[in-house]
Enzyme design. Structure first.
Site, PDB file in Angstrom:
ATOM      1  NE  ARG A 109      56.139  -7.660   6.704  1.00 54.37           N
ATOM      2  CZ  ARG A 109      57.114  -7.046   7.354  1.00 54.37           C
ATOM      3  NH1 ARG A 109      56.900  -6.503   8.541  1.00 54.37           N
ATOM      4  NH2 ARG A 109      58.332  -6.988   6.835  1.00 54.37           N
ATOM      5  CE1 TYR A 157      54.872 -15.048   0.041  1.00 54.91           C
ATOM      6  CE2 TYR A 157      55.799 -15.169  -2.153  1.00 54.91           C
ATOM      7  CZ  TYR A 157      54.751 -15.396  -1.288  1.00 54.91           C
ATOM      8  OH  TYR A 157      53.611 -15.954  -1.761  1.00 54.91           O
ATOM      9  CD  GLU A 158      55.206  -8.949   0.933  1.00 54.66           C
ATOM     10  OE1 GLU A 158      55.507  -7.939   1.594  1.00 54.66           O
ATOM     11  OE2 GLU A 158      55.097  -8.931  -0.298  1.00 54.66           O
ATOM     12  N   GLY A 159      59.219 -10.345   4.258  1.00 49.80           N
ATOM     13  CA  GLY A 159      59.910 -10.352   5.549  1.00 49.80           C
ATOM     14  C   GLY A 159      59.934 -11.770   6.074  1.00 49.80           C
ATOM     15  CD  GLN A 200      56.644 -10.811   9.186  1.00 45.25           C
ATOM     16  OE1 GLN A 200      55.841 -10.075   9.753  1.00 45.25           O
ATOM     17  NE2 GLN A 200      57.140 -10.535   7.991  1.00 45.25           N
TER      18      GLN A 200
END
Lengths: 592, 592
Positions: free
Chosen positions: A294, A434-436, A441
């Site tokens: 992240r 992406y990555e959440g 977040q």
């Protein structure tokens, strides 16, 4: 048509003058003197400008192709990848025990920004590997480490992260991929994973997939997820490659940007997998990878803004159109360069002030990771845990926005593929997802991180700001343009946090309705804090008689711009938050 | 994968309940009763959903091709265009003298939104024609009108606008295209024009190019520009087509979006042109086209947001992921639809509140154009002149932002081409650039429009808001959630205008540095004003016992959201403006 030059001077300023890293009490930082970091950054910059950036458009135009299960990357990618490996860049911050160079995360983040600015789709191949490396390094057995890490550090093998399935992205509790225990201690992995970046490609000899799956009979939901290593080719005892494992690429995703990176559907048909870490503790292991990932995505966000800004600036200095309203600046030419126009400057200053502030913020995060990793500083660990969703969410939203602003600087040319700005916009867009997603977040920030250590971590952050303001009271260079706005912004942030505490207990929607604004409010305060520190360092240099006065004066002027023009957003976010859940939750779903 | 349904009920609400058009004293509005407008909008909606929208993705994927000077549009475009012509849609608001249906601009704007939402690249072919129609209608001789307009109204011929050249976009004073007078009264046009939308295509028998060029010996700069009609095929006296004129398409631009529309390089090699209007007064004639075109682009902006929102909403109701934090809503399913989550709602409400407010604002603008055109209302003309740059600049910036938000609702799916949201983002992006970049709109607003009639026009706008607030004091439904925020926002706008007046005289950069923020500040006040009026109309309907209570209550709740969550942006824009020119202008160009 685009070019890229690594911001070596700006990075040097942050590393040595703002953070004073070579004096910092972090093991490994003593090696990072000015000359050393300069040499490393210039070398990375050279590779980025000469090798990686020229492939950026090639990658976008050619994309990847899948034929008979084989994925081909764009022309030149493999050769460039080999150069990156030869330079030792893949293992820059990896454990020397496995062939890495053992450099601090901080330096790796600088190099990461440079490579991502030059060619984001390309750099993802090694970026994902790095995540897989981290997970194996943190949770693997000695044998697993010996088997996989040296090759991954060298770049001969790459790695992937397999989380998403068609029916689940954010909600991993819904995972269906099965891992059936075998008598020999291995597992048979069966299921389909989607959106797997670099899931299949032609740049490395082997691909080490890290796969989340459920062992039948385990707990429901996220508590029943385990993590597995599934190599594309089985590895023999002597380290040579054996049989092909039953994992194949079933398709490539057609997408808005990062065409040079293969986004794969991965089919696991009873593939042999090796448990990594404990059974049912896969989420924990995956989170080890995700926090670093992240932060890396946050870097991608502003890095795309940074390269877009460079190219917008060059255009604005070159393009002749209209006259300075206060008097012609280029009298012998047919018109003035558009950088004379206030609204073009407003646009460029927004780009510049964000990008440089974001760089400092991300590097601060990396510095905290080093403190946590290298000296076990628990406070630093907690603080970077708090800041990670902000670095990811805020820097990618604003990085994308910056790329859009840069595209706008070029007018019609910005919309054409020829000029290349539109690619930065399309590539940057994925970083918000992406990555959440950035919404996730913000939930992580408000739902988990605010309450970290009973709220002590966030209170510690407020204390940092307060101390900085107090310490610098009376510093004429800072007082007016920096300390007052920072104080006001910090007050907005504290008020918003208080609103959550007072109302979120009774009704969690009161906090969750404002989470996104809170992430942005927090991000602005962080960038304001960075700018105040940068202005202080620049003023010190000027006071100390530094010769490059233009560099330092520009830093201060850019900081003043941020404080005057960007930081006032905090009051808006606070007002949105304090309007509470009612306006957000008023409608029945059927009435939207 | 995307679908589109025309927002007929929302349009009916604005036309009849907010603006009360059939009672309005505007010639032609008496025909626009509820049943009539409903029938027209439903018919347009049917064509949009069934014919135009299914071609949206086709157009994006296939794009246009140029071979031997012939431009081919995507499969199905020609057949769809013929259907649009058959339905009489091309000439909906055109002069009946030339075969048009003579409908008010207001109705045409509604239909325009519907067609643009369905397929923006396709609709541009007729959109550009309409601009050319307007210019010929306003400035052509009777003979020119008789020659070109009937065929253009029918759709058999299309039109283009040729302004930009490689060395000049915004700064048209730099135009090099030459128009040499011939003995027969015609001109030979020579030069290159770029970014000509629909410059060449295979959908009509002839293309009527309107071209800006300079007659040698005329005044320097913009004062020496004339406007010419340059038909692709010469027109014989009997109206049949004659020789091919010396105008050819030299290339197609490869671009970020609107792939279905041919963006052409046009080469004029001594092409025969006919002066339209007076010599050297071409800019004035072009501006006639541009104001209507700018309003049309504002519609494009929010129309892309509108279709993106529809699809995001459908996804949010369908996609199961996670659980409502206050208790499961879909107990028998594996998870709840994501619309239960506050942050997803925040995102959707931002989209919805903007889109519906923008629609009312753009239709208000069209209503003012009708008042100006149909009853010579000079105040309405001045007001729409003031509002046009805001409609263009604010609605396209926010329309793009809305498409980006909608894409975000889909998470990873939003980045894939399969789901189609990313196309809306790419297509919407151009609206911020063409017909004058949004930066240029803001200069037009602050530099020209604020001072219109010695400032009386903008004062008249403030008066409208003030009267509305005063008239509705004591209306409990409005007082708290609507009138107070509107008052505060309007105060911010007036303060910003005052700042410009007090400081802009001494230093124009003080005003120009804040022009972009002023455009956004003004846009928010306009949308706040729209929402207050919509809430009032909805409350009246509820008070009058309307049966569809959910519809009206939803309008009020959506308005409350706008006032609580969007309108607070005005204070931020005011703060940016009041920080003045210094932060923006501080750097030497060399120090950026």
């Amino acid at each position: 048509m685009t070019t890229y030059t690594a911001p070596v001077d700006d990075m040097q300023f942050i590393l040595h003058e703002v953070f004073g890293i070579s004096d910092a009490d972090v093991p490994g930082y003593d090696e990072l003197d000015r000359d050393f970091t300069k040499a490393v950054l210039e070398e990375a910059g050279k590779l980025a400008s000469e090798v990686l950036h020229p492939l950026n458009k090639v990658g976008d135009e050619q994309g990847c192709t899948l034929e008979n299960g084989v994925v081909r990357t764009p022309e030149g990618f493999k050769a460039a990848y080999d150069k990156v490996c030869e330079g030792g860049w893949i293992g820059l911050d990896c454990d020397p025990e496995y062939g890495g160079q053992g450099m601090p995360h901080l330096l790796n983040s600088c190099v990461g920004e440079i490579f991502v600015s030059a060619n984001m789709a390309f750099n993802m191949y090694q970026g994902l590997s790095h995540g897989a490396y981290n997970a194996i390094h943190a949770h693997g057995t000695d044998q697993q480490k010996q088997t996989y890490l040296p090759k991954m550090v060298e770049g001969k093998w790459s790695g992937t992260m397999n989380l998403t399935e068609p029916q689940c992205g954010t909600d991993l509790g819904l995972i269906r991929t099965k891992a059936e225990p075998q008598d020999d201690g291995t597992y048979k992995i069966t299921g389909q994973k989607i959106w797997i970046s670099a899931g299949e490609h032609d740049m490395t000899d082997n691909i080490v997939h890290l796969v989340l799956a459920k062992i039948p009979g385990g707990p429901e939901g996220v508590k029943g997820i385990s993590l597995f290593i599934v190599p594309k080719f089985m590895v023999n005892e002597d380290g040579s490659l054996g049989d092909r494992n039953a994992v194949t690429c079933g398709g490539l995703e057609s997408k808005m940007g990062i065409h040079g990176n293969a986004t794969c559907v991965m089919n696991y048909d009873g593939a042999t997998g090796f448990l990594i870490g404990e059974t049912h503790k896969g989420m924990r292991a995956m989170f080890t990878m995700m926090n670093a990932a992240r932060l890396g995505v946050g870097v991608q966000g502003y890095a795309q803004g940074a390269v877009a800004y460079q190219n917008a600036l060059a255009f604005a200095k070159d393009r002749l159109q209209g006259r300075d309203v206060t008097g012609a600046q280029n009298e012998t030419g047919p018109a003035d360069p558009i950088i004379v126009h206030p609204d073009v400057r407003r646009n460029l200053m927004d780009q510049k002030a964000f990008t440089e502030g974001a760089r400092a913020f991300a590097l601060w995060g990396s510095n905290l990771i080093d403190k946590s990793d290298r000296k076990g500083d628990a406070e630093a660990e907690a603080l970077v845990s708090l800041l990670t969703p902000i670095i990811k969410g805020f820097l990618t939203d604003k990085g994308f926005e910056t790329a859009v602003l840069a595209q706008q600087t070029l007018g019609g040319s910005g919309f054409t593929t020829e000029w290349g700005l539109e690619q930065f916009v399309r590539d940057a867009r994925i970083t918000m997802i992406y990555e959440g997603t950035n919404g996730i977040q913000s939930l992580d920030l408000v739902g988990r991180k605010l309450g970290l250590n009973g709220g002590k971590t966030v209170m510690g952050f407020f204390e940092l700001i307060k101390s900085f303001i107090k310490e610098n009271e009376g510093n004429a260079a800072l007082e007016d343009g920096f300390l007052s706005p920072l104080k006001a912004a910090s007050k907005d942030l504290q008020a918003a946090a208080t609103f959550f505490m007072q109302n979120g207990m009774k009704d969690p929607n009161e906090a969750l309705s404002g989470s996104y604004d809170f992430m942005h409010l927090f991000g602005h305060v962080c960038l304001g804090y960075m700018w105040a520190q940068m202005a202080k360092a620049a003023q010190s240099a000027l006071d100390g008689g530094a010769s490059d006065t233009a560099f330092y004066e520009t830093k201060i002027a850019t900081g003043r711009y941020y404080m005057a023009r960007q930081l006032p957003a905090t009051a808006m976010h606070r007002a949105r938050i304090e309007s509470g859940a009612a306006p957000v939750m008023a409608l029945d779903a059927a009435n939207f």
